[in-house]
Motif scaffolding. Sequence first.
Motif, PDB file in Angstrom:
ATOM      1  N   GLU A  59     -93.098 -16.970   1.921  1.00  0.00           N
ATOM      2  CA  GLU A  59     -93.256 -16.668   0.500  1.00  0.00           C
ATOM      3  C   GLU A  59     -94.305 -15.585   0.233  1.00  0.00           C
ATOM      4  O   GLU A  59     -94.406 -15.071  -0.879  1.00  0.00           O
ATOM      5  CB  GLU A  59     -93.621 -17.931  -0.279  1.00  0.00           C
ATOM      6  N   LEU A  60     -95.103 -15.230   1.228  1.00  0.00           N
ATOM      7  CA  LEU A  60     -96.140 -14.229   1.027  1.00  0.00           C
ATOM      8  C   LEU A  60     -95.534 -12.830   0.943  1.00  0.00           C
ATOM      9  O   LEU A  60     -94.637 -12.482   1.711  1.00  0.00           O
ATOM     10  CB  LEU A  60     -97.161 -14.279   2.163  1.00  0.00           C
ATOM     11  N   GLU A  61     -96.027 -12.021   0.013  1.00  0.00           N
ATOM     12  CA  GLU A  61     -95.566 -10.647  -0.127  1.00  0.00           C
ATOM     13  C   GLU A  61     -96.419  -9.725   0.743  1.00  0.00           C
ATOM     14  O   GLU A  61     -97.647  -9.870   0.811  1.00  0.00           O
ATOM     15  CB  GLU A  61     -95.645 -10.215  -1.585  1.00  0.00           C
ATOM     16  N   HIS A  62     -95.783  -8.784   1.374  1.00  0.00           N
ATOM     17  CA  HIS A  62     -96.504  -7.923   2.316  1.00  0.00           C
ATOM     18  C   HIS A  62     -97.298  -6.822   1.629  1.00  0.00           C
ATOM     19  O   HIS A  62     -98.332  -6.377   2.141  1.00  0.00           O
ATOM     20  CB  HIS A  62     -95.529  -7.295   3.319  1.00  0.00           C
ATOM     21  N   LEU A  63     -96.848  -6.359   0.444  1.00  0.00           N
ATOM     22  CA  LEU A  63     -97.468  -5.193  -0.174  1.00  0.00           C
ATOM     23  C   LEU A  63     -98.949  -5.389  -0.510  1.00  0.00           C
ATOM     24  O   LEU A  63     -99.757  -4.479  -0.242  1.00  0.00           O
ATOM     25  CB  LEU A  63     -96.685  -4.786  -1.427  1.00  0.00           C
ATOM     26  N   PRO A  64     -99.367  -6.529  -1.096  1.00  0.00           N
ATOM     27  CA  PRO A  64    -100.808  -6.690  -1.360  1.00  0.00           C
ATOM     28  C   PRO A  64    -101.664  -6.591  -0.110  1.00  0.00           C
ATOM     29  O   PRO A  64    -102.775  -6.029  -0.153  1.00  0.00           O
ATOM     30  CB  PRO A  64    -100.893  -8.088  -1.986  1.00  0.00           C
ATOM     31  N   PHE A  65    -101.163  -7.093   1.005  1.00  0.00           N
ATOM     32  CA  PHE A  65    -101.939  -7.013   2.243  1.00  0.00           C
ATOM     33  C   PHE A  65    -102.025  -5.568   2.739  1.00  0.00           C
ATOM     34  O   PHE A  65    -103.061  -5.142   3.253  1.00  0.00           O
ATOM     35  CB  PHE A  65    -101.316  -7.912   3.314  1.00  0.00           C
ATOM     36  N   ARG A  66    -100.947  -4.819   2.591  1.00  0.00           N
ATOM     37  CA  ARG A  66    -100.983  -3.413   3.011  1.00  0.00           C
ATOM     38  C   ARG A  66    -101.950  -2.619   2.142  1.00  0.00           C
ATOM     39  O   ARG A  66    -102.731  -1.805   2.636  1.00  0.00           O
ATOM     40  CB  ARG A  66     -99.587  -2.808   2.939  1.00  0.00           C
ATOM     41  N   ILE A  67    -101.873  -2.838   0.821  1.00  0.00           N
ATOM     42  CA  ILE A  67    -102.778  -2.136  -0.090  1.00  0.00           C
ATOM     43  C   ILE A  67    -104.219  -2.526   0.195  1.00  0.00           C
ATOM     44  O   ILE A  67    -105.125  -1.687   0.233  1.00  0.00           O
ATOM     45  CB  ILE A  67    -102.409  -2.438  -1.551  1.00  0.00           C
ATOM     46  N   GLY A  68    -104.450  -3.827   0.407  1.00  0.00           N
ATOM     47  CA  GLY A  68    -105.797  -4.295   0.694  1.00  0.00           C
ATOM     48  C   GLY A  68    -106.350  -3.723   1.987  1.00  0.00           C
ATOM     49  O   GLY A  68    -107.522  -3.326   2.049  1.00  0.00           O
TER      50      GLY A  68
END
Length: 235
Positions: A62-71
């Motif tokens: 369920e986790l989205e990858h985009l916030p982690f990439r941006i972070g």
Amino acid sequence: MSLATDPREAPVPVDSSRFHAWPLWMSAAGLLGMVGTLFTDQRPAGEQRSSDYTVSVADMPELEHLPFRIGGFGGFLCVAALLVFAAVWRRRVSQRYDWSVGASVVSFGAVAAAGTLTLAYGWKGALGNYLHGAVEEGTYDDAGLYTYYVMNDFSPFIAALPLAVALGGIAWMGLREGLVTRGPAVLAGLVCLLAFGAVAATGVPGLPFIALPGFVLVGAWLSLSRSRITQEELS
């Protein structure tokens, strides 16, 4: 016969400018660190609903990858800003006031934080590459993703500890060495004490993250202050 004088008593040339931009590298690092640590922090829906929820491997899809990439990328920019700040600080402060213990603490704190945050944000960016829907989806199964998630859980928060120490150095420069005006020095000292006091009281190792907004505020205040360290040398 000449008498030796304390370099702290030597007059410092003062220019007429009120604003000095270079301390804003400190603020930029803090703001980018907040992007990498706070604004892009992502938790499973169950954990957001209840503090008693136990995160498991089953939560990974369920986790989205985009916030982690941006972070992760924002965090790398934070590291770059910290290293630029450390270089500018060395040129404008440490070399001019080489007797200052506080100035050295700020330098070492910024460089140490750059190292610890590089690892923390690297893990965060890697998770953003491996999660479902990301560029390298399928590299690890959900158990492997869960390992990355646990590594990322507190690492950016813990890695900010050297920044709290650096703020302590600024407080020392103001309250003991007379190089920083009282306002930003007191603020820096309060943030440093709060970070260590909160960890001591709660045992939560990630609470030094409060040094990130502390860096934003103290850097901005220094840029507007009449501190000795912000006064340009006159030829």
